[in-house]
Design a protein around this motif. Structure first.
Motif, mmCIF file in Angstrom:
data_model
loop_
_atom_site.group_PDB
_atom_site.id
_atom_site.type_symbol
_atom_site.label_atom_id
_atom_site.label_comp_id
_atom_site.label_asym_id
_atom_site.label_seq_id
_atom_site.Cartn_x
_atom_site.Cartn_y
_atom_site.Cartn_z
ATOM 1 N N GLU A 195 57.537 93.005 53.693
ATOM 2 C CA GLU A 195 58.048 92.213 52.574
ATOM 3 C C GLU A 195 57.212 92.453 51.323
ATOM 4 O OE1 GLU A 195 58.547 88.096 53.471
ATOM 5 O OE2 GLU A 195 59.609 88.491 55.342
ATOM 6 N N GLU A 196 55.881 92.484 51.510
ATOM 7 C CA GLU A 196 54.998 92.734 50.373
ATOM 8 C C GLU A 196 55.242 94.138 49.818
ATOM 9 O OE1 GLU A 196 50.209 92.838 49.348
ATOM 10 O OE2 GLU A 196 50.911 92.131 51.298
ATOM 11 N N PHE A 197 55.408 95.097 50.722
ATOM 12 C CA PHE A 197 55.648 96.483 50.313
ATOM 13 C C PHE A 197 56.949 96.600 49.512
ATOM 14 C CE2 PHE A 197 57.858 100.475 51.348
ATOM 15 C CZ PHE A 197 56.964 101.393 50.811
ATOM 16 N N ILE A 198 58.010 95.943 50.017
ATOM 17 C CA ILE A 198 59.309 96.030 49.335
ATOM 18 C C ILE A 198 59.237 95.416 47.937
ATOM 19 C CG2 ILE A 198 61.670 95.115 49.374
ATOM 20 C CD1 ILE A 198 61.621 95.539 52.416
ATOM 21 N N HIS A 199 58.554 94.287 47.814
ATOM 22 C CA HIS A 199 58.470 93.651 46.501
ATOM 23 C C HIS A 199 57.617 94.475 45.534
ATOM 24 C CE1 HIS A 199 60.102 90.145 48.620
ATOM 25 N NE2 HIS A 199 60.486 89.734 47.420
ATOM 26 N N VAL A 200 56.551 95.070 46.054
ATOM 27 C CA VAL A 200 55.718 95.936 45.198
ATOM 28 C C VAL A 200 56.509 97.157 44.751
ATOM 29 C CG1 VAL A 200 53.706 97.462 45.171
ATOM 30 C CG2 VAL A 200 53.514 95.163 46.145
ATOM 31 N N ILE A 201 57.202 97.792 45.728
ATOM 32 C CA ILE A 201 57.985 98.981 45.406
ATOM 33 C C ILE A 201 59.098 98.641 44.415
ATOM 34 C CG2 ILE A 201 59.626 100.643 46.357
ATOM 35 C CD1 ILE A 201 56.724 101.334 46.876
ATOM 36 N N SER A 202 59.738 97.477 44.622
ATOM 37 C CA SER A 202 60.835 97.098 43.726
ATOM 38 C C SER A 202 60.316 96.943 42.295
ATOM 39 C CB SER A 202 61.486 95.807 44.197
ATOM 40 O OG SER A 202 60.623 94.706 44.023
ATOM 41 N N LEU A 242 70.749 102.712 40.948
ATOM 42 C CA LEU A 242 69.470 102.638 41.646
ATOM 43 C C LEU A 242 68.825 101.273 41.435
ATOM 44 C CD1 LEU A 242 67.346 104.001 43.356
ATOM 45 C CD2 LEU A 242 66.380 105.034 41.286
ATOM 46 N N ASN A 243 68.972 100.730 40.221
ATOM 47 C CA ASN A 243 68.442 99.396 39.934
ATOM 48 C C ASN A 243 69.133 98.341 40.806
ATOM 49 O OD1 ASN A 243 66.756 97.668 38.030
ATOM 50 N ND2 ASN A 243 68.795 96.769 37.770
ATOM 51 N N SER A 244 70.468 98.487 40.952
ATOM 52 C CA SER A 244 71.231 97.575 41.800
ATOM 53 C C SER A 244 70.811 97.701 43.260
ATOM 54 C CB SER A 244 72.730 97.871 41.649
ATOM 55 O OG SER A 244 73.485 97.113 42.560
ATOM 56 N N LEU A 245 70.560 98.931 43.677
ATOM 57 C CA LEU A 245 70.141 99.174 45.063
ATOM 58 C C LEU A 245 68.800 98.496 45.345
ATOM 59 C CD1 LEU A 245 70.490 100.605 47.786
ATOM 60 C CD2 LEU A 245 69.430 102.629 46.780
ATOM 61 N N VAL A 246 67.870 98.594 44.419
ATOM 62 C CA VAL A 246 66.557 97.955 44.592
ATOM 63 C C VAL A 246 66.724 96.440 44.716
ATOM 64 C CG1 VAL A 246 64.346 97.475 43.483
ATOM 65 C CG2 VAL A 246 65.279 99.792 43.443
ATOM 66 N N ASP A 247 67.587 95.850 43.843
ATOM 67 C CA ASP A 247 67.835 94.401 43.913
ATOM 68 C C ASP A 247 68.406 93.998 45.268
ATOM 69 O OD1 ASP A 247 66.918 93.931 41.370
ATOM 70 O OD2 ASP A 247 68.901 94.058 40.435
ATOM 71 N N ASP A 248 69.354 94.786 45.778
ATOM 72 C CA ASP A 248 69.968 94.472 47.062
ATOM 73 C C ASP A 248 68.984 94.604 48.210
ATOM 74 O OD1 ASP A 248 72.364 93.849 45.931
ATOM 75 O OD2 ASP A 248 73.334 95.770 46.350
ATOM 76 N N LEU A 249 68.099 95.583 48.123
ATOM 77 C CA LEU A 249 67.085 95.743 49.174
ATOM 78 C C LEU A 249 66.141 94.545 49.218
ATOM 79 C CD1 LEU A 249 66.092 99.526 48.965
ATOM 80 C CD2 LEU A 249 66.994 98.330 50.956
ATOM 81 N N LYS A 251 66.927 91.513 48.283
ATOM 82 C CA LYS A 251 67.716 90.416 48.858
ATOM 83 C C LYS A 251 67.782 90.539 50.380
ATOM 84 C CE LYS A 251 70.811 89.792 44.877
ATOM 85 N NZ LYS A 251 72.200 89.998 44.410
ATOM 86 N N TYR A 252 68.018 91.757 50.860
ATOM 87 C CA TYR A 252 68.131 91.984 52.308
ATOM 88 C C TYR A 252 66.826 91.624 53.011
ATOM 89 C CZ TYR A 252 69.054 94.358 56.728
ATOM 90 O OH TYR A 252 69.240 94.635 58.051
ATOM 91 N N SER A 253 65.704 92.032 52.461
ATOM 92 C CA SER A 253 64.411 91.763 53.101
ATOM 93 C C SER A 253 64.066 90.286 53.056
ATOM 94 C CB SER A 253 63.297 92.570 52.423
ATOM 95 O OG SER A 253 63.101 92.126 51.098
ATOM 96 N N SER A 254 64.509 89.582 52.007
ATOM 97 C CA SER A 254 64.163 88.164 51.868
ATOM 98 C C SER A 254 64.776 87.312 52.960
ATOM 99 C CB SER A 254 64.613 87.641 50.501
ATOM 100 O OG SER A 254 66.031 87.577 50.429
ATOM 101 N N HIS A 255 65.840 87.784 53.612
ATOM 102 C CA HIS A 255 66.515 86.978 54.628
ATOM 103 C C HIS A 255 65.869 87.087 56.004
ATOM 104 C CE1 HIS A 255 69.489 85.647 51.888
ATOM 105 N NE2 HIS A 255 69.954 86.852 51.647
ATOM 106 N N THR A 256 64.694 87.765 56.068
ATOM 107 C CA THR A 256 63.956 87.758 57.334
ATOM 108 C C THR A 256 63.242 86.427 57.518
ATOM 109 O OG1 THR A 256 62.021 88.743 56.250
ATOM 110 C CG2 THR A 256 63.589 90.248 57.289
ATOM 111 N N ALA A 257 62.984 85.737 56.422
ATOM 112 C CA ALA A 257 62.274 84.451 56.511
ATOM 113 C C ALA A 257 63.241 83.317 56.834
ATOM 114 C CB ALA A 257 61.562 84.169 55.194
ATOM 115 N N GLN A 258 62.730 82.319 57.534
ATOM 116 C CA GLN A 258 63.536 81.147 57.853
ATOM 117 C C GLN A 258 63.333 80.103 56.757
ATOM 118 O OE1 GLN A 258 65.686 80.676 60.355
ATOM 119 N NE2 GLN A 258 65.363 82.746 61.096
#
Length: 418
Positions: A195-202, A242-249, A251-258
Motif C-alpha cells: 500500500e505504501e509502495f503504491i501510494h508513493v509510486i502514484s 495513464l493518470n486515470s490508471l494510476v488513480d484506479d490502482l 482505489k483498488y489497493s485501498s480496498h484491502t483495508a477493512q
C-alpha cells in the motif's frame, strides 16, 4: 510312667497345634465368604507363593486388566498393592516387580506424591504427572485420577491415562498456530508495504504526468504541422489515460483495508451516485429505476464505489440505438445461489438493457486489467469490476453475473444476513 506322661503331653501339644491351624483355616474360609480376601500367600518349603481366588469379582478384575489405561491400588503411604498389565507396559517393568514398591519411585519428581495424596482431603482427585520408565531418560505425561477406597478398603485406587499422543497433537497445533500467526504477520507487513509502495509510486508518477499534460496544453497548435498536432494529441490522451490508471490502482489497493462498518441505506447511496454521474446520465439519456432496497451493515465509502462502478459500467456498454435502462431491486431468494455456501444472503440485482456479452467472457470480467473490447471502442482500464469483486469479498459476500449478447447484463450482489 514318665514315658506315658511324655506321650500325653506331646499329644496335647499336637492337638493344640491342630486346633490353631483349624481356627486359622476357618478364619480364612470366613474371610473368603465375606469377600474380604481375594488372594493367599502360602509358604511352600520356605518359598512364599501367591494364589489369587476367582470370586464374583472375576469379571471386574478382567475388565481392569483389559483397560487401555493404567490401574493401581496403593496404601496411604504410596505402597503399590496392585497394578494392571497396561501400567506395566507404560513404564516397561513387569508387574511383579512393581507391586511392593512405592508409587513415588515412578514419578519423575518424587516430591509430587505427598501433595497429590494431601489434595484428596480437599476433593481434588485429578492431576497431570510425568512418569519415568525403565529407560530413565524417557518420561511420559499422564493424567491420574485418584479414588479414596475407605472405609470399604484401606487404600487408594488410581487410574492413569497416557497423554503422550494428546500432547503431541497439542504441541503440533501450537506450532501450527504459531506458524500461521507468523505468516499472517508477514502478510500484513507485505500488504502494508505494498500500500505504501503504491501510494508513493502514484505520487511519483502523477507529478510528471501532470507536467506533460500541462505543457502539452501550452503548445500552440498553429505552429505545428497536422502530423505533429496529431502526435501531440496522442501523447496527451495517453498521459491522461495513464493518470486515470494510476488513480484506479490506488482505489483498488485501498480496498484491502477493512473500513468501519455502519448501517447503510442503499437507496441513499445510489441517489448520491446518480448525482455524481448526472452529466453522463443526461448525455446518454439513461434511466435508472430503484426498487425497495434494504439497509446493510457495510462501509458506505465502498458501497458508493461499488454502485458507481456498476451503474457507470451499465451506461458505458449501452446500445447505440436504445437509451440505457438500469433497474436495481432486491430479489427474494430462499437459497444462497453461491456454490458450497449454506448461509442466507440478501440478493440485490442490477439489470441493464445493454450490449451484453458472450458466456465465455463471464469468468474474465472480474479479473484486474481484463478488457473485452478495444480501447477505441470503450474507455476504461479494466479495473472497475475487479474493485467490485474485492468490495463484496471484503463484506463476506459475493458478486455474480448473467448476460446474453444484445439482451443486456445482470449483476447479482449477495450480502450475508447478520
Amino acid at each position: 510312667m514318665k514315658e506315658n506322661n511324655t506321650n500325653i503331653e506331646s499329644l496335647l501339644a499336637e492337638i493344640a497345634s491342630l486346633k490353631e491351624q483349624l481356627y486359622e483355616s476357618n478364619s480364612i474360609v470366613d474371610a473368603i465368604k465375606d469377600g474380604d480376601v481375594d488372594a493367599l500367600v502360602v509358604n511352600n518349603n520356605g518359598v512364599p507363593q501367591l494364589y489369587s481366588l476367582e470370586t464374583a469379582d472375576y469379571t471386574f478384575r478382567l475388565l481392569i486388566e483389559k483397560f487401555r489405561q493404567g490401574a493401581l491400588s496403593i496404601s496411604r503411604n504410596g505402597l503399590i498393592l496392585y497394578c494392571n498389565d497396561y501400567f506395566s507396559k507404560l513404564i516397561g517393568i513387569p508387574s511383579e516387580k512393581i507391586i511392593g514398591n512405592y508409587l513415588h519411585e515412578y514419578f519423575n519428581n518424587a516430591e509430587h506424591f505427598v501433595p497429590v495424596i494431601e489434595a484428596l482431603k480437599y476433593g481434588v482427585t485429578t492431576h497431570e504427572i510425568l512418569f519415568k520408565t525403565q529407560d530413565e531418560k524417557k518420561v511420559f505425561p499422564a493424567y491420574i485420577a485418584l479414588t479414596d477406597l475407605e472405609p470399604a478398603v484401606q487404600g487408594i485406587g488410581i487410574v492413569i491415562t497416557d497423554l503422550t499422543e494428546k500432547k503431541k497433537h497439542e504441541d503440533a497445533l501450537i506450532q501450527h498456530q504459531k506458524e500461521l500467526e507468523e505468516k499472517i504477520s508477514e502478510l500484513n507487513r507485505i500488504n502494508a508495504n505494498l500500500e505504501e509502495f503504491i501510494h508513493v509510486i502514484s505520487h511519483d508518477l502523477k507529478e510528471p504526468l501532470r507536467k506533460i499534460v500541462m505543457y502539452n496544453g501550452r503548445i500552440d497548435a498553429a505552429y505545428l504541422s497536422e502530423a505533429d498536432t496529431k502526435s501531440m494529441n496522442v501523447m496527451k490522451v495517453s498521459a491522461l489515460r495513464l493518470n486515470s490508471l494510476v488513480d484506479d490502482l490506488v482505489k483498488y489497493s485501498s480496498h484491502t483495508a477493512q473500513e468501519e462498518r455502519t448501517e447503510v441505506n442503499l437507496v441513499d447511496v445510489i441517489s448520491e451516485v446518480t448525482d455524481d454521474l448526472e452529466i453522463i446520465i443526461s448525455d446518454k439519456k439513461a434511466k435508472i429505476e430503484i426498487g425497495q432496497l434494504p439497509i446493510v451493515h457495510a462501509s458506505k465509502v465502498q458501497m458508493r464505489q461499488l454502485f458507481s462502478n456498476l451503474i457507470s459500467n451499465a451506461i458505458k456498454y449501452g446500445k447505440a440505438d436504445h437509451p440505457p435502462l438500469i433497474q436495481i431491486n432486491q430479489i427474494e431468494s430462499s437459497e444462497s445461489e453461491i456454490p458450497n455456501e449454506t448461509h442466507q444472503f440478501l440478493k440485490i440485482q442490477i439489470k441493464d438493457n445493454g450490449i451484453g456479452m458472450e458466456k465465455t467472457h463471464l469468468i474474465k470480467i472480474f479479473t484486474i486489467f481484463q478488457r473485452l473490447h478495444a480501447k477505441n471502442e470503450y474507455s476504461g482500464n479494466g479495473i472497475g469490476l475487479a474493485i467490485c469483486k474485492k468490495i463484496m469479498e471484503n463484506h463476506s459476500g459475493n458478486i455474480t453475473v448473467e448476460s446474453k449478447p444484445n439482451e443486456g447484463t445482470i449483476f447479482n450482489l449477495f450480502f450475508p444476513l447478520s
